[in-house]
Design a protein around this motif. Sequence first.
Motif, PDB file in Angstrom:
ATOM      1  N   GLU A  84     -16.790  -0.485  25.108  1.00  0.00           N
ATOM      2  CA  GLU A  84     -17.302  -1.046  26.366  1.00  0.00           C
ATOM      3  C   GLU A  84     -16.346  -0.737  27.518  1.00  0.00           C
ATOM      4  N   PHE A  85     -15.062  -0.819  27.246  1.00  0.00           N
ATOM      5  CA  PHE A  85     -14.074  -0.524  28.284  1.00  0.00           C
ATOM      6  C   PHE A  85     -14.126   0.957  28.659  1.00  0.00           C
ATOM      7  N   ASN A  86     -14.180   1.830  27.669  1.00  0.00           N
ATOM      8  CA  ASN A  86     -14.195   3.275  27.929  1.00  0.00           C
ATOM      9  C   ASN A  86     -15.499   3.730  28.566  1.00  0.00           C
ATOM     10  N   ARG A  87     -16.546   2.986  28.358  1.00  0.00           N
ATOM     11  CA  ARG A  87     -17.860   3.355  28.884  1.00  0.00           C
ATOM     12  C   ARG A  87     -17.936   3.213  30.398  1.00  0.00           C
ATOM     13  N   GLN A  88     -17.139   2.332  30.942  1.00  0.00           N
ATOM     14  CA  GLN A  88     -17.170   2.093  32.386  1.00  0.00           C
ATOM     15  C   GLN A  88     -16.666   3.332  33.122  1.00  0.00           C
ATOM     16  N   GLY A  89     -17.491   3.834  34.027  1.00  0.00           N
ATOM     17  CA  GLY A  89     -17.111   4.982  34.830  1.00  0.00           C
ATOM     18  C   GLY A  89     -17.230   6.323  34.123  1.00  0.00           C
ATOM     19  N   ALA A  90     -17.788   6.329  32.942  1.00  0.00           N
ATOM     20  CA  ALA A  90     -17.932   7.583  32.198  1.00  0.00           C
ATOM     21  C   ALA A  90     -19.214   8.300  32.616  1.00  0.00           C
ATOM     22  N   GLU A  91     -19.293   9.578  32.278  1.00  0.00           N
ATOM     23  CA  GLU A  91     -20.499  10.348  32.550  1.00  0.00           C
ATOM     24  C   GLU A  91     -21.628   9.887  31.639  1.00  0.00           C
ATOM     25  N   ARG A  92     -22.847  10.287  31.968  1.00  0.00           N
ATOM     26  CA  ARG A  92     -24.027   9.851  31.194  1.00  0.00           C
ATOM     27  C   ARG A  92     -23.907  10.246  29.719  1.00  0.00           C
ATOM     28  N   LYS A  93     -23.512  11.484  29.458  1.00  0.00           N
ATOM     29  CA  LYS A  93     -23.430  11.950  28.078  1.00  0.00           C
ATOM     30  C   LYS A  93     -22.413  11.124  27.281  1.00  0.00           C
ATOM     31  N   GLU A  94     -21.280  10.813  27.900  1.00  0.00           N
ATOM     32  CA  GLU A  94     -20.264   9.985  27.242  1.00  0.00           C
ATOM     33  C   GLU A  94     -20.754   8.554  27.062  1.00  0.00           C
ATOM     34  N   GLN A  95     -21.545   8.070  28.028  1.00  0.00           N
ATOM     35  CA  GLN A  95     -22.098   6.722  27.897  1.00  0.00           C
ATOM     36  C   GLN A  95     -23.066   6.642  26.729  1.00  0.00           C
ATOM     37  N   VAL A  96     -23.887   7.681  26.571  1.00  0.00           N
ATOM     38  CA  VAL A  96     -24.841   7.692  25.458  1.00  0.00           C
ATOM     39  C   VAL A  96     -24.090   7.693  24.133  1.00  0.00           C
ATOM     40  N   GLU A  97     -23.046   8.508  24.048  1.00  0.00           N
ATOM     41  CA  GLU A  97     -22.255   8.554  22.821  1.00  0.00           C
ATOM     42  C   GLU A  97     -21.599   7.198  22.539  1.00  0.00           C
ATOM     43  N   ALA A  98     -21.062   6.575  23.582  1.00  0.00           N
ATOM     44  CA  ALA A  98     -20.452   5.253  23.422  1.00  0.00           C
ATOM     45  C   ALA A  98     -21.492   4.222  22.998  1.00  0.00           C
TER      46      ALA A  98
END
Length: 172
Positions: free
Chosen positions: A49-63
């Motif tokens: 959840e912490f790493n997901r903040q401010g990440a790109e869409r592709k990284e958010q989907v993976e998270a």
Amino acid sequence: MLMSRQPGRPGGRLRAQAAPEARSATATVTRLEEYMKKRDYTGAIALLEFNRQGAERKEQVEALLWIGYCACHSGNYHRAYEAYKEVATYEEELTVPPEVHLYSACCLYYMQMYEDAEKAVGRYDEEAEKAVEVKIQRATGPDFALRRKALLQKKDDQDDDDDDFAGVASSS
């Protein structure tokens, strides 16, 4: 007497501890793999959840996929379902694996929402068929996909003709 109780003295009971500044400088960041090895799914969710903040869409989907996995394994099926449902909203923008619908169906099943789980499995079947068609088109070109559809249609027509012939043969 007082001298023997002071920290750092050979006979003292108290021992000196490292300064907090030195400890934080050498502290290591815990990685997702370490949480998974320990099966600390709650810690993994917090990290994701912490790493997901401010990440790109592709990284958010993976998270989100990992959050769903961790939440499901920790027994929080509602949170897992919410994560998978959010991943499904990115289907039009990104390539999302069709298994997301199957994972959400499992969460719905564990939440005892059986009818919704069956609908999610149906969506998985539809998405999986589309994914197979896309893979065939990419591998062989659109020309082959059209010929394949024509052959399948021809086969269906022949099966219907064979059924008609079998009906006439049995009635004689």
